[in-house]
Design a protein around this motif. Structure first.
Motif, short mmCIF file in Angstrom:
data_model
loop_
_atom_site.label_atom_id
_atom_site.label_comp_id
_atom_site.label_asym_id
_atom_site.label_seq_id
_atom_site.Cartn_x
_atom_site.Cartn_y
_atom_site.Cartn_z
N MET A 174 0.81 -1.21 0.00
CA MET A 174 0.00 0.00 0.00
C MET A 174 0.85 1.27 0.00
O MET A 174 0.40 2.32 -0.44
CB MET A 174 -0.93 0.00 1.21
CG MET A 174 -2.00 -1.09 1.19
SD MET A 174 -3.02 -1.01 -0.31
CE MET A 174 -3.79 0.60 -0.11
N ASP A 175 2.08 1.17 0.46
CA ASP A 175 2.95 2.34 0.49
C ASP A 175 3.43 2.75 -0.90
O ASP A 175 4.00 3.83 -1.06
CB ASP A 175 4.16 2.07 1.40
CG ASP A 175 3.77 1.93 2.85
OD1 ASP A 175 2.87 2.67 3.30
OD2 ASP A 175 4.34 1.08 3.55
N PHE A 176 3.18 1.90 -1.90
CA PHE A 176 3.56 2.22 -3.28
C PHE A 176 2.44 2.89 -4.06
O PHE A 176 2.64 3.27 -5.22
CB PHE A 176 3.99 0.94 -4.02
CG PHE A 176 5.32 0.39 -3.60
CD1 PHE A 176 6.49 0.82 -4.19
CD2 PHE A 176 5.38 -0.57 -2.60
CE1 PHE A 176 7.71 0.30 -3.80
CE2 PHE A 176 6.60 -1.09 -2.20
CZ PHE A 176 7.77 -0.65 -2.80
N VAL A 177 1.27 3.04 -3.44
CA VAL A 177 0.14 3.64 -4.13
C VAL A 177 0.51 5.06 -4.60
O VAL A 177 1.00 5.88 -3.82
CB VAL A 177 -1.10 3.70 -3.22
CG1 VAL A 177 -2.22 4.49 -3.89
CG2 VAL A 177 -1.59 2.29 -2.90
N GLY A 178 0.28 5.31 -5.88
CA GLY A 178 0.58 6.62 -6.45
C GLY A 178 2.01 6.77 -6.93
O GLY A 178 2.35 7.80 -7.52
#
Length: 244
Positions: free
Chosen positions: A123-127
């Motif tokens: 989720m920390d890679f979103v965007g």
């Protein structure tokens, strides 16, 4: 001499850094002119300093046909011994696919692409993931810094030191700071050494930041003006009128 200082659309200085710069340059006798977008400045005199956000400062340099390296200073090879952790070159996609997480990442060339962040899960890679533009990044092992300090360096001397994060009673080792300054042979005229103190009281280099558009962190107006002037004159190869 003249200093262009960024404002918002209402003509108010866009943040405390701009106001502090105004106070400093005004007290040194500079003519001050406000601007919103540096692209609108028609003056082509490189001696006239600009104070503003990093994108406006770099746009101004580009409009003056002044070339600077794309890479940030970040982690100079000369200061590797002061980092006390593994730091490596990668890309967003490579890092995502490697599953080698629980690390800190930050962009290498364009600081405004995203803020440096800790990566712990998908989720920390979103965007951040873009198949057509795989962003080059720095990856770093994590250190639990209890306190972080910004050391403002000008002409190889400590101009000021300000705590910007963490516990107020954790002090950095000034001997280590001075040794790092001596070791950094390729240093610019003004820059910041950010140091952190871990739970064992060790003073460890966080990163190095260019001096052309750094925040004040509370340093006095006269020191801030002298700090900005030193780096601007170096970038533009002009005289530093505040070199005293």
């Amino acid at each position: 001499m003249k200093a262009y200082i960024q404002t918002n659309k209402d003509g108010e200085f866009y943040n405390v850094n701009a106001f502090t710069a105004y106070e400093g340059f005004k007290n040194f006798g500079f003519e001050v002119e406000k601007f919103i977008d540096s692209g609108e400045i028609s003056d082509n005199n490189p001696e006239h300093i600009i104070v503003g956000g990093i994108l406006n400062v770099r746009k101004r340099l580009q409009n003056l046909n002044i070339i600077r390296e794309n890479k940030e200073i970040d982690y100079p090879a000369e200061l590797k011994a002061y980092l006390k952790r593994k730091i490596w070159d990668s890309t967003i996609n490579e890092t995502f696919n490697s599953k080698n997480w629980n690390i800190f990442i930050k962009p290498q060339t364009e600081t405004k692409l995203f803020a440096g962040k800790v990566i712990k899960n998908e989720m920390d890679f979103v965007g951040l993931i873009d198949p057509e533009n795989d962003i080059r990044i720095w990856c770093s092992e994590l250190i639990d810094f209890k306190t972080e300090w910004r050391c403002f360096i000008r002409y190889k001397e400590i101009l000021d030191i300000r705590r910007y994060k963490g516990e107020w009673d954790k002090k950095i080792d000034l001997k280590i700071v001075r040794n790092a300054i001596s070791a950094f042979q390729s240093q610019p005229r003004s820059y910041a050494l950010d140091f952190g103190v871990n739970e064992n009281g060790e003073t460890i280099l966080v990163e190095v930041n260019d001096g052309h558009s750094l925040g004040t962190y509370g340093i006095p107006p006269y020191n801030y003006a002298k700090f900005l002037s030193a780096r601007w004159s170096e970038l533009t190869q002009t005289e530093d009128y505040l070199n005293f």
